[in-house]
Design a protein around this motif. Structure first.
Motif, PDB file in Angstrom:
ATOM      1  N   ARG A  63       0.858  -1.183   0.000  1.00  0.00           N
ATOM      2  CA  ARG A  63       0.000   0.000   0.000  1.00  0.00           C
ATOM      3  C   ARG A  63       0.895   1.234   0.000  1.00  0.00           C
ATOM      4  O   ARG A  63       1.951   1.238   0.645  1.00  0.00           O
ATOM      5  CB  ARG A  63      -0.885  -0.024   1.255  1.00  0.00           C
ATOM      6  N   ALA A  64       0.469   2.253  -0.747  1.00  0.00           N
ATOM      7  CA  ALA A  64       1.226   3.520  -0.753  1.00  0.00           C
ATOM      8  C   ALA A  64       0.279   4.670  -0.438  1.00  0.00           C
ATOM      9  O   ALA A  64      -0.864   4.676  -0.903  1.00  0.00           O
ATOM     10  CB  ALA A  64       1.881   3.730  -2.113  1.00  0.00           C
ATOM     11  N   TRP A  65       0.750   5.619   0.347  1.00  0.00           N
ATOM     12  CA  TRP A  65      -0.004   6.833   0.650  1.00  0.00           C
ATOM     13  C   TRP A  65       0.808   8.027   0.164  1.00  0.00           C
ATOM     14  O   TRP A  65       1.956   8.209   0.611  1.00  0.00           O
ATOM     15  CB  TRP A  65      -0.208   7.003   2.155  1.00  0.00           C
ATOM     16  N   ASN A  66       0.196   8.832  -0.710  1.00  0.00           N
ATOM     17  CA  ASN A  66       0.866  10.049  -1.158  1.00  0.00           C
ATOM     18  C   ASN A  66       0.337  11.201  -0.306  1.00  0.00           C
ATOM     19  O   ASN A  66      -0.690  11.815  -0.638  1.00  0.00           O
ATOM     20  CB  ASN A  66       0.576  10.282  -2.648  1.00  0.00           C
ATOM     21  N   LEU A  67       0.987  11.448   0.797  1.00  0.00           N
ATOM     22  CA  LEU A  67       0.558  12.507   1.727  1.00  0.00           C
ATOM     23  C   LEU A  67       1.751  12.990   2.547  1.00  0.00           C
ATOM     24  O   LEU A  67       2.855  12.439   2.456  1.00  0.00           O
ATOM     25  CB  LEU A  67      -0.584  12.003   2.627  1.00  0.00           C
ATOM     26  N   ASP A  68       1.491  13.988   3.382  1.00  0.00           N
ATOM     27  CA  ASP A  68       2.568  14.576   4.176  1.00  0.00           C
ATOM     28  C   ASP A  68       2.822  13.745   5.449  1.00  0.00           C
ATOM     29  O   ASP A  68       2.017  13.764   6.370  1.00  0.00           O
ATOM     30  CB  ASP A  68       2.181  16.017   4.546  1.00  0.00           C
ATOM     31  N   ALA A  69       3.938  13.041   5.450  1.00  0.00           N
ATOM     32  CA  ALA A  69       4.277  12.190   6.605  1.00  0.00           C
ATOM     33  C   ALA A  69       4.607  13.025   7.834  1.00  0.00           C
ATOM     34  O   ALA A  69       4.772  12.492   8.926  1.00  0.00           O
ATOM     35  CB  ALA A  69       5.469  11.304   6.250  1.00  0.00           C
ATOM     36  N   LEU A  70       4.720  14.340   7.651  1.00  0.00           N
ATOM     37  CA  LEU A  70       5.112  15.207   8.768  1.00  0.00           C
ATOM     38  C   LEU A  70       3.898  15.826   9.445  1.00  0.00           C
ATOM     39  O   LEU A  70       4.044  16.584  10.402  1.00  0.00           O
ATOM     40  CB  LEU A  70       6.050  16.302   8.247  1.00  0.00           C
ATOM     41  N   SER A  71       2.701  15.513   8.943  1.00  0.00           N
ATOM     42  CA  SER A  71       1.495  16.068   9.560  1.00  0.00           C
ATOM     43  C   SER A  71       0.834  15.015  10.432  1.00  0.00           C
ATOM     44  O   SER A  71       0.860  13.810  10.114  1.00  0.00           O
ATOM     45  CB  SER A  71       0.511  16.529   8.481  1.00  0.00           C
ATOM     46  N   ALA A  72       0.196  15.470  11.522  1.00  0.00           N
ATOM     47  CA  ALA A  72      -0.482  14.553  12.442  1.00  0.00           C
ATOM     48  C   ALA A  72      -1.633  13.843  11.721  1.00  0.00           C
ATOM     49  O   ALA A  72      -1.857  12.644  11.926  1.00  0.00           O
ATOM     50  CB  ALA A  72      -0.988  15.323  13.656  1.00  0.00           C
ATOM     51  N   GLU A  73      -2.329  14.580  10.819  1.00  0.00           N
ATOM     52  CA  GLU A  73      -3.464  13.970  10.106  1.00  0.00           C
ATOM     53  C   GLU A  73      -2.968  12.868   9.169  1.00  0.00           C
ATOM     54  O   GLU A  73      -3.571  11.800   9.077  1.00  0.00           O
ATOM     55  CB  GLU A  73      -4.237  14.994   9.255  1.00  0.00           C
ATOM     56  N   GLY A  74      -1.854  13.163   8.479  1.00  0.00           N
ATOM     57  CA  GLY A  74      -1.297  12.179   7.555  1.00  0.00           C
ATOM     58  C   GLY A  74      -0.921  10.901   8.307  1.00  0.00           C
ATOM     59  O   GLY A  74      -1.224   9.784   7.878  1.00  0.00           O
ATOM     60  N   ARG A  75      -0.292  11.094   9.452  1.00  0.00           N
ATOM     61  CA  ARG A  75       0.151   9.951  10.261  1.00  0.00           C
ATOM     62  C   ARG A  75      -1.059   9.135  10.727  1.00  0.00           C
ATOM     63  O   ARG A  75      -1.062   7.908  10.674  1.00  0.00           O
ATOM     64  CB  ARG A  75       0.937  10.492  11.457  1.00  0.00           C
ATOM     65  N   GLU A  76      -2.093   9.850  11.156  1.00  0.00           N
ATOM     66  CA  GLU A  76      -3.312   9.209  11.652  1.00  0.00           C
ATOM     67  C   GLU A  76      -3.943   8.358  10.541  1.00  0.00           C
ATOM     68  O   GLU A  76      -4.336   7.211  10.775  1.00  0.00           O
ATOM     69  CB  GLU A  76      -4.277  10.312  12.124  1.00  0.00           C
ATOM     70  N   THR A  77      -4.026   8.925   9.333  1.00  0.00           N
ATOM     71  CA  THR A  77      -4.602   8.200   8.189  1.00  0.00           C
ATOM     72  C   THR A  77      -3.823   6.909   7.948  1.00  0.00           C
ATOM     73  O   THR A  77      -4.392   5.821   7.829  1.00  0.00           O
ATOM     74  CB  THR A  77      -4.523   9.075   6.905  1.00  0.00           C
ATOM     75  N   VAL A  78      -2.496   7.042   7.890  1.00  0.00           N
ATOM     76  CA  VAL A  78      -1.663   5.873   7.562  1.00  0.00           C
ATOM     77  C   VAL A  78      -1.788   4.801   8.643  1.00  0.00           C
ATOM     78  O   VAL A  78      -2.032   3.621   8.336  1.00  0.00           O
ATOM     79  CB  VAL A  78      -0.180   6.289   7.406  1.00  0.00           C
ATOM     80  N   LEU A  79      -1.681   5.203   9.896  1.00  0.00           N
ATOM     81  CA  LEU A  79      -1.670   4.192  10.962  1.00  0.00           C
ATOM     82  C   LEU A  79      -3.021   3.498  11.088  1.00  0.00           C
ATOM     83  O   LEU A  79      -3.077   2.271  11.298  1.00  0.00           O
ATOM     84  CB  LEU A  79      -1.242   4.822  12.288  1.00  0.00           C
ATOM     85  N   GLY A  80      -4.109   4.263  10.915  1.00  0.00           N
ATOM     86  CA  GLY A  80      -5.446   3.664  10.982  1.00  0.00           C
ATOM     87  C   GLY A  80      -5.638   2.645   9.868  1.00  0.00           C
ATOM     88  O   GLY A  80      -6.053   1.502  10.109  1.00  0.00           O
ATOM     89  N   GLU A  81      -5.282   3.048   8.637  1.00  0.00           N
ATOM     90  CA  GLU A  81      -5.499   2.152   7.491  1.00  0.00           C
ATOM     91  C   GLU A  81      -4.514   0.976   7.509  1.00  0.00           C
ATOM     92  O   GLU A  81      -4.860  -0.135   7.134  1.00  0.00           O
ATOM     93  CB  GLU A  81      -5.381   2.946   6.184  1.00  0.00           C
ATOM     94  N   LEU A  82      -3.307   1.255   7.977  1.00  0.00           N
ATOM     95  CA  LEU A  82      -2.301   0.180   8.008  1.00  0.00           C
ATOM     96  C   LEU A  82      -2.714  -0.923   8.998  1.00  0.00           C
ATOM     97  O   LEU A  82      -2.579  -2.116   8.699  1.00  0.00           O
ATOM     98  CB  LEU A  82      -0.934   0.758   8.387  1.00  0.00           C
ATOM     99  N   ALA A  83      -3.235  -0.505  10.151  1.00  0.00           N
ATOM    100  CA  ALA A  83      -3.648  -1.485  11.171  1.00  0.00           C
ATOM    101  C   ALA A  83      -4.681  -2.442  10.572  1.00  0.00           C
ATOM    102  O   ALA A  83      -4.600  -3.665  10.758  1.00  0.00           O
ATOM    103  CB  ALA A  83      -4.219  -0.759  12.390  1.00  0.00           C
ATOM    104  N   GLU A  84      -5.618  -1.892   9.811  1.00  0.00           N
ATOM    105  CA  GLU A  84      -6.661  -2.730   9.188  1.00  0.00           C
ATOM    106  C   GLU A  84      -6.068  -3.635   8.122  1.00  0.00           C
ATOM    107  O   GLU A  84      -6.351  -4.822   8.068  1.00  0.00           O
ATOM    108  CB  GLU A  84      -7.693  -1.820   8.531  1.00  0.00           C
ATOM    109  N   LEU A  85      -5.206  -3.021   7.291  1.00  0.00           N
ATOM    110  CA  LEU A  85      -4.605  -3.741   6.170  1.00  0.00           C
ATOM    111  C   LEU A  85      -3.756  -4.931   6.642  1.00  0.00           C
ATOM    112  O   LEU A  85      -3.779  -6.007   6.053  1.00  0.00           O
ATOM    113  CB  LEU A  85      -3.725  -2.743   5.401  1.00  0.00           C
ATOM    114  N   MET A  86      -3.020  -4.716   7.745  1.00  0.00           N
ATOM    115  CA  MET A  86      -2.084  -5.758   8.198  1.00  0.00           C
ATOM    116  C   MET A  86      -2.796  -6.942   8.834  1.00  0.00           C
ATOM    117  O   MET A  86      -2.247  -8.046   8.864  1.00  0.00           O
ATOM    118  CB  MET A  86      -1.096  -5.169   9.224  1.00  0.00           C
ATOM    119  N   GLY A  87      -3.994  -6.729   9.359  1.00  0.00           N
ATOM    120  CA  GLY A  87      -4.672  -7.815  10.072  1.00  0.00           C
ATOM    121  C   GLY A  87      -3.800  -8.289  11.213  1.00  0.00           C
ATOM    122  O   GLY A  87      -3.404  -7.505  12.080  1.00  0.00           O
TER     123      GLY A  87
END
Ligand code: NAD
Length: 309
Positions: A63-87
Motif C-alpha cells: 500500500r502507498a499513501w501520497n501525503l505529508d508524513a510530517l502532519s499529524a493527520e497524515g500519520r493518523e490516516t496511515v496508521l489507521g489504514e495500516l492497522a486494518e490492512l495488516m490484520g
C-alpha cells in the motif's frame, strides 16, 4: 537471497525514490510486505507508479499513501489504514528516508576558490576559454579528477537560513522519527522483534556548504535514534542509523555543489564508484533478518569505504 515473512511489514517513510524506493523493492523481493508513505506531485507518478506496481505484483502486501508524513493527520490516516490492512501482521521495519530540508547558506561565501585555469592556458599556449570549456566538458562527462579545476558550485547568496528553516528541517529529517515510533508502539503495531532504521550522511560531521540545516537534522536524527535504541529496547525495537555514501538521487541533485560532492565521493571511494540506492537496500534487508537482532544503537556506514578518505 534473504527470505523474509509476508506477515512482516516494512513501513517506509519516503519510499517513492532513492533509498526508500530501492528498499521497498528489495524487501518485497525477499517476501516482506511493504507500506510506503511519500509526497510527490501527480506529474512524478508516471515514474513512481510502475515501480509500485512491480512491488504489488510480487504477491506481498502493498500500500502507498501520497501525503505529508510530517502532519499529524497524515500519520493518523496511515496508521489507521495500516492497522486494518495488516490484520494479524505487524511492522517489522520502520524506515525513515524522508528528504525535505532547507539548503540555504548560513552566510555569504566570500572569496571564491582559486583555479589555475589562466596559468594552465598560458603554459599550454591556448586561450583560457578553451581550457575552461575542455575542463568543464570532461568533468561533466565523469572525470571526477578535474573537480578542483571545474567551475565551482553556485550558491544563492540573497537568502540565508533563519530559525524557521532550521526548525522545519530538524523536524522533517530528524525528530519526526519519534512522532512515528511512539504511536506505532502505543497501538501495538510493531512486531515483537522490530527494527527502526534512519538515514544519515557524512554531512553529519563534515561541514558542506548549504547543508547546515540538514546537518543539524542529522545530528538530531542520530540522537533520537540512540534514544529509541535505549528506551524502546524493552519493547522489542532495535534502532540504528545507516550512514550511506554520496548517492545520485533527486535529493542529492538539489544540494548546491552536488556535482562536486559526487566527484569527491567517487574519488575517495576505494571501491572506485559511488554508492547506489540498491547497495543500501541490500543492507536494509540484512538488518530485517532475525540474525541482526543484536545490533542496536549503532551508526553503520554503508558506503563501500568512502568514509575512509
Ligand atoms: N542521496 C545521498 O547522497 C544521501 C546520502 C546519505 C543519506 N541520505 C539520506 O537518505 C534519506 C533519503 O534521501 P534520498 O537521497 O533517497 O532522497 P530522494 O529524494 O530520492 O527521496 C526522498 C523521499 O522523501 C519523500 N518525502 C519528502 N517529503 C515528504 C513528506 N513531507 N512526507 C512524505 N514523504 C516525503 C519523497 O516523496 C521521496 O520518497 C535522506 O534522509 C537523506 O538525507 C542521502
Amino acid at each position: 537471497m534473504i527470505t523474509l515473512l509476508r506477515e512482516h511489514w516494512a513501513l517506509i517513510l519516503g519510499g517513492s525514490s532513492g533509498f526508500g524506493l530501492a528498499s521497498a523493492d528489495k524487501l518485497s523481493r525477499c517476501g516482506m510486505s511493504v507500506a510506503v508513505v511519500h509526497r510527490d506531485r501527480r506529474g512524478a507518478m508516471g515514474r513512481i507508479q510502475p515501480a509500485f506496481d512491480a512491488i504489488a505484483a510480487r504477491g506481498v502486501g502493498f500500500r502507498a499513501w501520497n501525503l505529508d508524513a510530517l502532519s499529524a493527520e497524515g500519520r493518523e490516516t496511515v496508521l489507521g489504514e495500516l492497522a486494518e490492512l495488516m490484520g494479524a501482521g505487524r511492522v517489522r521495519l520502520l524506515m525513515h528516508s524522508i528528504a525535505f530540508g532547507n539548503l540555504k547558506l548560513v552566510a555569504p561565501q566570500g572569496a571564491k576558490p582559486a583555479r589555475p585555469i589562466a596559468e594552465l592556458a598560458q603554459a599550454l599556449g591556448v586561450a583560457e576559454e578553451r581550457v575552461e570549456a575542455a575542463v568543464q566538458a570532461l568533468f561533466e562527462a565523469g572525470h571526477a579528477e578535474l573537480v578542483h579545476l571545474a567551475a565551482p558550485a553556485v550558491y544563492d547568496e540573497s537568502n540565508f537560513l533563519d530559525d524557521e528553516d532550521f526548525a522545519r528541517t530538524i523536524y522533517a529529517m530528524g525528530t519526526s522519527l519519534v512522532s512515528w515510533v511512539r504511536p506505532l508502539l502505543e497501538r501495538r503495531l510493531f512486531a515483537a522483534d522490530a527494527r527502526v532504521l534512519a538515514m544519515t550522511s557524512e554531512g553529519n560531521r563534515a561541514a558542506w556548504r548549504g547543508y547546515a540545516a540538514v546537518a543539524a537534522a542529522k545530528a538530531a536524527l542520530e540522537a533520537a535514534t540512540r534514544a529509541i535504541a535505549k528506551e524502546c529496547a524493552p519493547h522489542g525495537l532495535r534502532a540504528n542509523v545507516i550512514q550511506a555514501g554520496v548517492t545520485a538521487t533527486p535529493a542529492l541533485a538539489l544540494i548546491p555543489g552536488n556535482a562536486q560532492l559526487l566527484a569527491a565521493g567517487k574519488l575517495r571511494n576505494p571501491c572506485g564508484r559511488l554508492t547506489t540506492p540498491e547497495d543500501v537496500a541490500g543492507f536494509i534487508a540484512l538488518m530485517c533478518t532475525d540474525e541482526a537482532a543484536w545490533v542496536n544503537g549503532a551508526l553503520i556506514t554503508v558506503d563501500g569505504g568512502e568514509h575512509l578518505g
